[in-house]
Design a protein around this motif. Structure first.
Motif, mmCIF file in Angstrom:
data_model
loop_
_atom_site.group_PDB
_atom_site.id
_atom_site.type_symbol
_atom_site.label_atom_id
_atom_site.label_comp_id
_atom_site.label_asym_id
_atom_site.label_seq_id
_atom_site.Cartn_x
_atom_site.Cartn_y
_atom_site.Cartn_z
ATOM 1 N N PRO A 291 12.529 16.809 59.746
ATOM 2 C CA PRO A 291 12.025 16.476 58.407
ATOM 3 C C PRO A 291 12.022 17.668 57.458
ATOM 4 O O PRO A 291 12.260 17.513 56.256
ATOM 5 C CB PRO A 291 10.596 15.979 58.685
ATOM 6 C CG PRO A 291 10.230 16.533 60.017
ATOM 7 C CD PRO A 291 11.501 16.626 60.789
ATOM 8 N N SER B 89 7.861 12.907 54.685
ATOM 9 C CA SER B 89 9.132 12.313 55.117
ATOM 10 C C SER B 89 8.888 11.350 56.271
ATOM 11 O O SER B 89 8.568 11.788 57.380
ATOM 12 C CB SER B 89 10.114 13.405 55.543
ATOM 13 O OG SER B 89 10.323 14.324 54.478
ATOM 14 N N ALA C 222 11.071 16.948 47.345
ATOM 15 C CA ALA C 222 10.942 16.393 48.692
ATOM 16 C C ALA C 222 10.031 17.286 49.527
ATOM 17 O O ALA C 222 10.098 18.511 49.436
ATOM 18 C CB ALA C 222 12.313 16.276 49.346
ATOM 19 N N GLN D 152 18.702 12.141 55.127
ATOM 20 C CA GLN D 152 18.258 11.770 56.463
ATOM 21 C C GLN D 152 18.684 12.839 57.464
ATOM 22 O O GLN D 152 19.842 13.279 57.461
ATOM 23 C CB GLN D 152 18.839 10.417 56.863
ATOM 24 C CG GLN D 152 18.403 9.262 55.962
ATOM 25 C CD GLN D 152 19.008 7.932 56.365
ATOM 26 O OE1 GLN D 152 19.816 7.860 57.299
ATOM 27 N NE2 GLN D 152 18.625 6.876 55.687
ATOM 28 N N ALA E 144 14.115 17.766 53.863
ATOM 29 C CA ALA E 144 13.497 18.088 52.577
ATOM 30 C C ALA E 144 14.185 19.279 51.926
ATOM 31 O O ALA E 144 14.395 19.306 50.695
ATOM 32 C CB ALA E 144 12.012 18.371 52.788
ATOM 33 N N TYR F 115 14.379 11.248 60.183
ATOM 34 C CA TYR F 115 13.429 11.276 59.078
ATOM 35 C C TYR F 115 14.181 11.248 57.752
ATOM 36 O O TYR F 115 15.340 11.678 57.670
ATOM 37 C CB TYR F 115 12.546 12.516 59.154
ATOM 38 C CG TYR F 115 11.723 12.596 60.418
ATOM 39 C CD1 TYR F 115 10.449 12.061 60.489
ATOM 40 C CD2 TYR F 115 12.236 13.212 61.569
ATOM 41 C CE1 TYR F 115 9.699 12.135 61.656
ATOM 42 C CE2 TYR F 115 11.493 13.290 62.737
ATOM 43 C CZ TYR F 115 10.228 12.748 62.774
ATOM 44 O OH TYR F 115 9.496 12.822 63.927
ATOM 45 N N GLN F 116 13.498 10.767 56.722
ATOM 46 C CA GLN F 116 14.115 10.686 55.402
ATOM 47 C C GLN F 116 13.232 11.368 54.362
ATOM 48 O O GLN F 116 12.074 10.992 54.175
ATOM 49 C CB GLN F 116 14.362 9.234 55.002
ATOM 50 C CG GLN F 116 14.960 9.073 53.607
ATOM 51 C CD GLN F 116 15.385 7.648 53.315
ATOM 52 O OE1 GLN F 116 16.309 7.129 53.949
ATOM 53 N NE2 GLN F 116 14.719 6.999 52.387
ATOM 54 N N ALA F 117 13.787 12.376 53.703
ATOM 55 C CA ALA F 117 13.096 13.075 52.626
ATOM 56 C C ALA F 117 13.713 12.650 51.299
ATOM 57 O O ALA F 117 14.943 12.604 51.173
ATOM 58 C CB ALA F 117 13.212 14.587 52.813
#
Length: 234
Positions: free
Chosen positions: A126, A164, A159, A122, A130, A44-46
């Motif tokens: 998630p 995310s 974030a 990343q 964040a 996941y990307q925050a």
């Protein structure tokens, strides 16, 4: 391989090995789906955004202030990914991973002619991604204030774990690619097995190998004859 093979004969080869092609396609697609959904951990990307705008104290920003901040953009991004700052984030969140590993999760970028820096983190979790992103920008704000006397750092957005997206793996794309590769691989294997077989499968092949004309052919009626005898015995 016969260069003069007709399309009808090619189709006959594929049809003859259709079950093999189908099994390969289903098997590879199912295995790929299992790996994508059960084996590979999603990433996941925050993301958070920071506005870095330092002025000379005038009420209205002038062009020189903006140009200076744009030139500082790469410096600010280097500070964000510095080992010292990563160590502070690691200590703050009590992370077990190394600073270099943490640095590999951080991606910084800025659009052309923009004072906004986007910080993306990343991670497989998630919520953790964040948390790292928010802690990093907070540490960065204090760092540039203490060391560079820059007080124009403004956090535009924090974030959030709920916002995310999963960026890896691209499950649907990978399964479609695996499906296409399996079909092509099955067809290739079907032709490979066909051309390894030296037996004559048609009158034309027999004529080409012997150089003699084919005057006629005898159909295989053994199966039909067996069925007839069985029926007569009943």
């Amino acid at each position: 391989m016969n260069e003069n093979m007709s399309f009808k004969e090619l189709y006959a080869i594929v049809r003859h090995r259709f079950v093999l092609i189908l099994l390969i396609t289903i098997g590879v697609t199912l295995i790929t789906g299992f790996v994508q959904f059960k084996v590979v951990s999603p990433t996941y990307q925050a993301s958070t955004q920071v506005l870095v705008h330092e002025s000379d104290g005038e009420e209205n920003s002038n062009l020189s202030d903006i140009q200076r901040n744009l030139q500082y953009s790469s410096t600010f991004q280097s500070i964000m990914k510095s080992t010292a700052l990563m160590e502070e984030v690691k200590a703050e969140l009590h992370l077990s991973e190394s600073a270099s590993s943490l640095k590999g999760k951080v991606i910084t970028s800025s659009e052309n002619e923009s004072e906004i820096i986007t910080v993306a983190v990343q991670d497989h979790d998630p919520a953790k991604a964040a948390e790292i992103a928010n802690t990093l920008v907070n540490k960065f704000e204090k760092e540039v204030d203490e060391r560079m006397n820059v007080q124009g750092v403004h956090i535009l957005s924090e974030a959030k774990a709920s916002e995310s997206p999963m960026i890896k793996p691209a499950r649907l794309r990978n399964m479609v690619m695996a499906f296409g590769a399996a079909v092509m691989g099955g067809i290739t294997l079907a032709f490979f097995l066909h051309f390894l077989d030296d037996s004559c499968k048609s009158a034309r092949q027999l004529s080409e190998r012997t150089g003699l004309p084919c005057l006629g052919s005898v159909p295989d009626v053994q199966k039909g004859r067996n069925r007839g005898i069985k029926h007569f015995g009943e």
